[in-house]
Write an enzyme that holds these catalytic residues in place. Structure first.
Site, PDB file in Angstrom:
ATOM      1  N   HIS A   1      -5.422 -13.087 -16.769  1.00  0.00           N
ATOM      2  CA  HIS A   1      -5.438 -11.892 -17.615  1.00  0.00           C
ATOM      3  C   HIS A   1      -4.704 -10.757 -16.897  1.00  0.00           C
ATOM      4  CE1 HIS A   1      -6.787  -9.475 -20.990  1.00  0.00           C
ATOM      5  NE2 HIS A   1      -6.800  -8.495 -20.112  1.00  0.00           N
TER       6      HIS A   1
ATOM      7  N   HIS B   1       0.387   1.592 -16.322  1.00  0.00           N
ATOM      8  CA  HIS B   1      -0.689   1.840 -15.353  1.00  0.00           C
ATOM      9  C   HIS B   1      -0.096   2.168 -13.978  1.00  0.00           C
ATOM     10  CE1 HIS B   1      -3.949   0.631 -17.948  1.00  0.00           C
ATOM     11  NE2 HIS B   1      -3.608  -0.636 -18.022  1.00  0.00           N
TER      12      HIS B   1
ATOM     13  N   GLU C   1      -4.658   3.388 -20.603  1.00  0.00           N
ATOM     14  CA  GLU C   1      -4.262   2.214 -21.376  1.00  0.00           C
ATOM     15  C   GLU C   1      -3.138   2.515 -22.368  1.00  0.00           C
ATOM     16  OE1 GLU C   1      -5.258  -0.624 -20.543  1.00  0.00           O
ATOM     17  OE2 GLU C   1      -6.914  -0.051 -19.247  1.00  0.00           O
TER      18      GLU C   1
ATOM     19  N   TYR D   1      -9.569   0.765 -24.930  1.00  0.00           N
ATOM     20  CA  TYR D   1      -8.439   0.168 -25.658  1.00  0.00           C
ATOM     21  C   TYR D   1      -8.383   0.674 -27.089  1.00  0.00           C
ATOM     22  CZ  TYR D   1      -8.446  -2.908 -21.616  1.00  0.00           C
ATOM     23  OH  TYR D   1      -8.421  -3.403 -20.338  1.00  0.00           O
TER      24      TYR D   1
ATOM     25  N   HIS E   1       2.962  -2.366 -20.822  1.00  0.00           N
ATOM     26  CA  HIS E   1       1.585  -1.863 -20.725  1.00  0.00           C
ATOM     27  C   HIS E   1       1.163  -1.753 -19.255  1.00  0.00           C
ATOM     28  CE1 HIS E   1      -2.737  -1.537 -21.876  1.00  0.00           C
ATOM     29  NE2 HIS E   1      -2.905  -2.176 -20.731  1.00  0.00           N
ATOM     30  N   GLU E   2       1.363  -2.826 -18.520  1.00  0.00           N
ATOM     31  CA  GLU E   2       0.933  -2.849 -17.114  1.00  0.00           C
ATOM     32  C   GLU E   2       1.714  -1.839 -16.278  1.00  0.00           C
ATOM     33  OE1 GLU E   2      -1.753  -4.129 -16.459  1.00  0.00           O
ATOM     34  OE2 GLU E   2      -1.923  -5.324 -18.252  1.00  0.00           O
TER      35      GLU E   2
END
Ligand code: X8Z
Ligand code: ZN
Length: 632
Positions: free
Chosen positions: A371, A405, A429, A541, A401-402
């Site tokens: 994940h 972060h 997020e 989320y 998305h990652e």
């Protein structure tokens, strides 16, 4: 991410530091400090306590993060034992600090900053343990074990074992209802059900811990992290949901009709809920995988799929047969594209260590947690992502998305420890997702993934919007219900002998979906979703789905975009980058409405920009659904 990353780790490492036996920077034992100020603490004592806590937490976090990284990227008995030991220490430390922080909260003359940090010390624990002997150890053991169980989990396809990342991808591409049912049932039975007993214990321990900290239960603690009273936060979630629900209801009706046309009444009836395994995703949380089934014929057809575009340009997915020298090459190149977007906004390139230390693909020789997550192991610039990338649209979006972060983490890395975080967890997020909304056809041309001749014209706008809605709108009720379930579990509304029923009921109520087979209380379907065994709160989320459209609209306004919102890409716009950075570098130093205002000019989370984005689709969906029964 520190507070995200530490997810599995997060649950534990968010706040981390030595507990009872920990020394502060003066070499004194923290427990002694507590008693020395217990009689009449002053504002200066509170300042000193916060400074000491931050130093201890930072030191512990930097020491513990590598252990958590190791546990997720190399699952075995040893890495689990080391991670559990750090988890135990982290939990004890964070609980001790929370208890101590409470003693300073009513001290007269506290600075606003110290008052805020004391509150953060009280709330920033995902899974507290009570101070009773052995509780923290048991909790850390259980949560590490659950994380490992999920990571190692397998389903079956045609009777053969299939791992988590492969089954996830296959749920998006298979169109055989029996195959889909087998994958859904085997995954939920094999991964979820065995967690039930441990999860029940975990809930009891965490609740006992939350009570010691002064909260009615762990859910109340989680809801206290949003710069407003816990009850107001629950109400805010419901209010946001009601704003966007009409859009979901139309999409649900439309997709159900298309699935009925494709599979027939026996598989998907015309009315009632949708069968959960037919929606292109193991959890029915995002439906983009079945866009081909719902695509409007002719004018609505998109004519492109990012996964196909990547493959056409020579990006090849790593397989067991791939030569050593080639393994992960294309997947890394996909991450380079994501980095390129951030660079175009003016952000510094990622550090070299990002490229050497990240996990981009599933290793051949060991179990890992696939994940996706993003990490900052030294709270400075040891940034990494951990994924098992596939060459497809979903993972292309998840890469952005990652990276969102990671860039957020780096932007605030000179703040003090308790401010090394998002304005709220929904902000964290939403950043990468906001960029991913900018992956328009025109952008794909700019980066050479698409030829100008392939760019869909305005007549394809419905298709473009529908493709986005299948991921963005479809997710909303799922984003809402995961923590509705956990809040209910933690406060006792969903008792242990109804864990599965509680889950299935919420899935029906909010998503309008049903499992493909009867489920009973020997199962534990919530455990088949990463964030339950991973103990990652999920409201973030839902918030992010709403916030990313607010951010995107603000960015497009700042870029001077005048066309339809969904055609805007702010790629290459340095002004947007500067504005975005101003919000990111604030970290958690100010209440989130301040950060929101800095970037968007408003202090409220609102579904309006999302509704505006999808307005033309809403009109179209209503037309398609005319005469059809809505709801389930
Ligand atoms: O867990 C994630 C990210 C890591 S923070 C990949 N997401 C949620 C999920 O997969 O369930 C992103 C969307 C929702
Ligand atoms: Zn994330």
């Amino acid at each position: 991410m520190k507070n995200l990353v530490s997810v599995t780790a997060l649950a534990i490492a968010v706040i981390s530091a030595p507990a009872h036996a920990v020394q502060n920077d003066k070499g004194e034992m923290m427990g002694q400090q507590t008693s020395s100020v217990a009689s009449a603490p002053t504002a200066a004592d509170a300042d000193a306590f916060v400074a000491r806590a931050e130093a201890d937490l930072l030191a512990f976090s930097n020491e513990a993060q590598p252990a958590f990284w190791l546990q997720e990227t190399y699952i075995n008995e040893d890495s689990e034992a080391i991670a559990a030991s750090y988890g135990e220490k982290g939990t004890k430390m964070s609980v001790d600090l929370a208890l101590e922080a409470a003693k300073y909260q009513d001290v007269k003359g506290l600075s606003a900053e110290t008052a805020r940090k004391l509150n953060m010390l009280r709330t920033a624990i995902v899974l507290p343990a009570p101070t009773s002997e052995g509780a923290a150890k048991e909790l850390a053991g259980i949560s590490t074990k659950l994380s490992g169980m999920y990571g190692k989990g397998k389903g079956t396809l045609k009777g053969e074992p299939i791992n988590g990342s492969d089954i996830e991808a296959k749920m998006g591409t298979s169109r055989d209802p029996d195959e889909l049912k087998e994958m859904w049932v085997s995954w939920h039975d094999n991964v979820g059900a065995p967690m039930r007993e441990d999860y029940t214990k975990l809930v009891a321990i965490a609740n006992a811990g939350a009570k010691e900290l002064g909260y009615s239960d762990t859910g109340a603690l989680w809801r206290s992290n949003y710069d407003m009273p816990a009850d107001d936060f629950a109400a805010t979630m419901d209010k946001l949901w009601l704003e966007v629900k009409p859009l979901y209801d139309e999409l649900h009706t439309f997709v159900r009709t298309k699935l009925n046309e494709k599979y027939g009444d026996d598989v998907q009836p015309k009315q009632g809920p949708i069968r959960a395994d037919l929606l292109g995703n193991m959890w029915a949380q995002e439906w983009g995988g079945i866009y081909d089934i719902v695509a409007p014929p002719g004018s609505g057809e998109l004519g492109y799929d990012i996964g196909d575009l990547l493959k056409a340009k020579g990006y090849t997915e790593t397989s067991p047969q791939t030569d050593d020298a080639e393994r992960g090459k294309s997947e890394k190149e996909m991450v380079r594209i994501g980095e390129g977007f951030f660079s175009s906004l003016g952000f510094e390139p990622l550090p070299e260590t990002f490229w050497t230390r990240s996990q981009f693909i599933k290793p051949r020789d060991r179990e890992v947690v696939c994940h996706a997550s993003a990490w900052d192991l030294d709270n400075k610039d040891d940034l990494r992502i951990k994924m098992c990338i596939k060459v497809n649209t979903d993972d292309f979006v998840t890469i952005h998305h990652e990276l969102g972060h990671n860039y957020y983490q780096r932007a605030y890395n000179d703040k003090s420890y308790l401010h090394l975080n998002g304005a709220n967890d929904g902000f964290h997020e939403a950043i990468g997702d906001m960029l991913a909304l900018s992956i328009t056809p025109e952008y794909l041309v700019q980066i050479g993934l698409m030829d100008q001749s392939q760019v869909p014209g305005a007549d394809k706008d419905t298709g473009l919007l529908l493709r986005q809605a299948m991921d963005k709108v479809a997710f909303l009720p799922f984003g809402l219900l995961v923590d509705k379930w956990r809040w209910g579990v933690f406060n006792g509304d969903i008792p242990a002998d109804q864990f599965n029923k509680g889950w299935t009921d919420l899935r029906l109520k909010y998503q309008g979906i049903v499992p493909p087979v009867e489920r009973d209380e020997s199962k534990f379907d919530p455990g088949a979703k990463y964030h339950i065994p991973g103990n990652t709160p999920y409201a973030r989320y839902f918030l992010a789905r709403i916030l990313q459209f607010q951010f995107y609209k603000a960015a497009c306004d700042a870029a001077g975009w005048k066309g339809p919102l969904h055609r805007c890409s702010f790629y290459g716009n340095k002004d947007v980058g500067t504005k975005l950075n101003a919000m990111l570098e604030m970290g958690a130093s100010k209440p989130w409405p301040d950060a929101l205002e800095a970037f968007t000019g408003t202090r409220q989370m609102s579904g309006k920009p999302m509704i505006e984005y999808f307005a033309p689709l809403m009109t179209w969906l209503k037309k398609q659904n005319k005469g059809k029964t809505k709801g389930w």
